[in-house]
Write a protein that holds these residues in place. Structure first.
Motif, short mmCIF file in Angstrom:
data_model
loop_
_atom_site.label_atom_id
_atom_site.label_comp_id
_atom_site.label_asym_id
_atom_site.label_seq_id
_atom_site.Cartn_x
_atom_site.Cartn_y
_atom_site.Cartn_z
N THR A 1 -4.00 11.53 9.04
CA THR A 1 -4.40 12.21 7.68
C THR A 1 -5.68 11.48 7.18
O THR A 1 -5.96 10.23 7.62
CB THR A 1 -3.50 11.95 6.75
OG1 THR A 1 -2.12 12.53 7.00
CG2 THR A 1 -3.79 12.59 5.46
N HIS B 1 -5.25 7.67 8.10
CA HIS B 1 -4.04 7.10 8.06
C HIS B 1 -3.16 7.50 9.19
O HIS B 1 -3.13 8.81 9.33
CB HIS B 1 -3.25 7.38 6.85
CG HIS B 1 -3.84 6.75 5.63
ND1 HIS B 1 -3.73 5.34 5.02
CD2 HIS B 1 -4.97 7.35 4.70
CE1 HIS B 1 -4.59 5.29 4.06
NE2 HIS B 1 -5.01 6.25 3.63
N HIS C 1 -2.93 -2.66 7.83
CA HIS C 1 -3.58 -2.14 6.83
C HIS C 1 -5.06 -2.89 6.57
O HIS C 1 -4.92 -3.98 6.19
CB HIS C 1 -2.73 -2.10 5.27
CG HIS C 1 -3.49 -1.46 4.28
ND1 HIS C 1 -4.02 -0.25 4.03
CD2 HIS C 1 -3.76 -2.35 3.19
CE1 HIS C 1 -4.54 -0.26 3.03
NE2 HIS C 1 -4.55 -1.39 2.54
N VAL D 1 -7.84 10.62 4.07
CA VAL D 1 -7.64 10.68 2.50
C VAL D 1 -9.04 10.32 2.09
O VAL D 1 -9.46 9.33 2.20
CB VAL D 1 -6.48 9.77 2.15
CG1 VAL D 1 -6.70 9.84 0.66
CG2 VAL D 1 -5.12 10.20 2.65
N ASN E 1 0.90 -1.17 -0.02
CA ASN E 1 0.08 0.20 0.17
C ASN E 1 0.87 1.30 -0.06
O ASN E 1 1.73 1.25 0.80
CB ASN E 1 -0.96 0.02 1.22
CG ASN E 1 -1.77 1.11 1.41
OD1 ASN E 1 -1.46 2.20 2.01
ND2 ASN E 1 -2.83 1.26 0.81
N GLU E 2 0.68 2.32 -0.76
CA GLU E 2 1.13 3.45 -0.95
C GLU E 2 1.50 4.09 0.35
O GLU E 2 2.45 4.72 0.76
CB GLU E 2 0.51 4.56 -1.84
CG GLU E 2 1.25 5.63 -2.24
CD GLU E 2 0.82 6.47 -3.12
OE1 GLU E 2 0.97 7.90 -3.21
OE2 GLU E 2 -0.39 6.09 -4.02
N GLU E 3 0.56 4.10 1.30
CA GLU E 3 0.44 4.91 2.62
C GLU E 3 1.49 4.09 3.44
O GLU E 3 2.26 4.75 4.18
CB GLU E 3 -0.73 5.06 3.22
CG GLU E 3 -1.79 6.01 2.42
CD GLU E 3 -1.28 7.50 2.52
OE1 GLU E 3 -0.32 7.90 3.49
OE2 GLU E 3 -1.46 8.10 1.44
N TYR F 1 1.88 1.76 12.56
CA TYR F 1 0.96 2.64 11.40
C TYR F 1 -0.41 1.68 11.32
O TYR F 1 -0.42 0.46 11.26
CB TYR F 1 1.79 2.46 10.15
CG TYR F 1 0.75 2.77 9.14
CD1 TYR F 1 0.53 4.08 8.66
CD2 TYR F 1 0.04 1.85 8.41
CE1 TYR F 1 -0.44 4.42 7.48
CE2 TYR F 1 -0.79 2.00 7.15
CZ TYR F 1 -1.13 3.32 7.13
OH TYR F 1 -1.80 3.67 5.95
N ASP G 1 -4.48 1.92 9.36
CA ASP G 1 -5.35 2.79 8.75
C ASP G 1 -6.91 2.41 8.91
O ASP G 1 -7.14 1.14 9.24
CB ASP G 1 -5.19 3.03 7.00
CG ASP G 1 -5.13 1.73 6.54
OD1 ASP G 1 -6.24 0.85 6.53
OD2 ASP G 1 -4.24 1.40 5.79
N ARG H 1 5.19 5.12 2.46
CA ARG H 1 5.19 6.53 2.80
C ARG H 1 5.62 6.54 4.18
O ARG H 1 6.59 7.24 4.61
CB ARG H 1 3.87 7.38 2.44
CG ARG H 1 4.19 8.91 2.82
CD ARG H 1 3.09 9.51 2.46
NE ARG H 1 2.95 9.77 1.04
CZ ARG H 1 2.03 9.39 -0.17
NH1 ARG H 1 1.06 8.53 0.70
NH2 ARG H 1 1.83 9.41 -1.01
#
Length: 234
Positions: free
Chosen positions: A208, A226, A126, A210, A23-25, A155, A157, A28
């Motif tokens: 954040t 996120h 995730h 999104v 996943n892009e997040e 992390y 989400d 990041r």
């Protein structure tokens, strides 16, 4: 307690969640807070105190973030409710030359993690903690706190009610009726519910929301929170 294991087993047998790219997040998060890739075999550490940190993918599915963690030089572990997902992850790891996966990637309950206190430097989750009843998610967060070390990062989400079917502050739960993940729980979050889940276990380093809205179909939209969290040392 109904953990909906059979529903998730069916979902993975149908290959609803066979996702193979990180996943892009998550990328990041790793690049900003942990380790940035500077070349083919060059990395710059940011908040890491060990060269090969233990990394846990909480609800690992077929292993896409385990493979990513391995490529970033981490020591990856994973747990998922579905045995089908775990079997697939182990096959993938073996093909990538990760020979010790069978002892590190396991089927199990994320509210009862089979690792000792303060074992991990990094935990990633995730699309997981919002796919269960809220009280179960709170137990899982408490377990993450236990297995994360004092400098550890977490992390995760979470789906927001800010979509075309609800309002931004909607924070209820529904049983999925669509074919994708049918019969599982979808738990929606607002910021107050996030704080309730985290309680005093984690400091929010970044949060954040999104939101994605279709240009062609403007009444179709969805949103996710996120979160970058750091363990609160008591």
């Amino acid at each position: 307690m109904n953990n909906y294991r059979q529903q998730w087993e069916d979902s993975y047998k149908n290959r609803d969640n066979f996702l193979f790219y990180p996943n892009e997040e998550v990328i990041r998060f790793v690049s900003k807070y942990l380790r940035k890739r500077k070349g083919l075999d060059e990395f710059q550490d940011i908040n890491l105190s060990v060269d090969v940190p233990n990394f846990l993918d909480l609800g690992c599915g077929v292993g896409r973030h385990i493979i990513f963690a391995y490529e970033m030089g981490f020591n990856p572990y994973g747990i998922d409710l579905s045995q089908t997902a775990i079997d697939t992850a182990l096959q993938w790891m073996e093909r990538r030359g990760i020979t010790d996966g069978v002892n590190k990637v396991v089927q199990g309950d994320i509210t009862k993690l089979p690792w000792p206190d303060a074992f991990f430097e990094i935990v990633v989750s995730h699309g997981v903690l919002d796919s269960m009843h809220f009280e179960v998610a709170k137990q899982a967060v408490k377990e993450v706190y236990r297995v994360l070390n004092d400098r550890g990062f977490f992390y995760c989400d979470l789906i927001s009610g800010d979509d075309s079917a609800h309002s931004r502050e909607f924070a209820g739960e529904e049983i999925v009726t669509m074919d994708h993940e049918k019969g599982t729980v979808q738990s929606y979050f607002n910021y107050a519910k996030i704080c309730d889940m985290l309680q005093d276990y984690f400091i929010i380093r970044d949060a954040t929301l999104v939101r994605q809205e279709s240009i062609l179909y403007p009444m179709s939209c969805g949103a996710r929170y996120h979160l970058v969290l750091q363990k609160t040392v008591k």
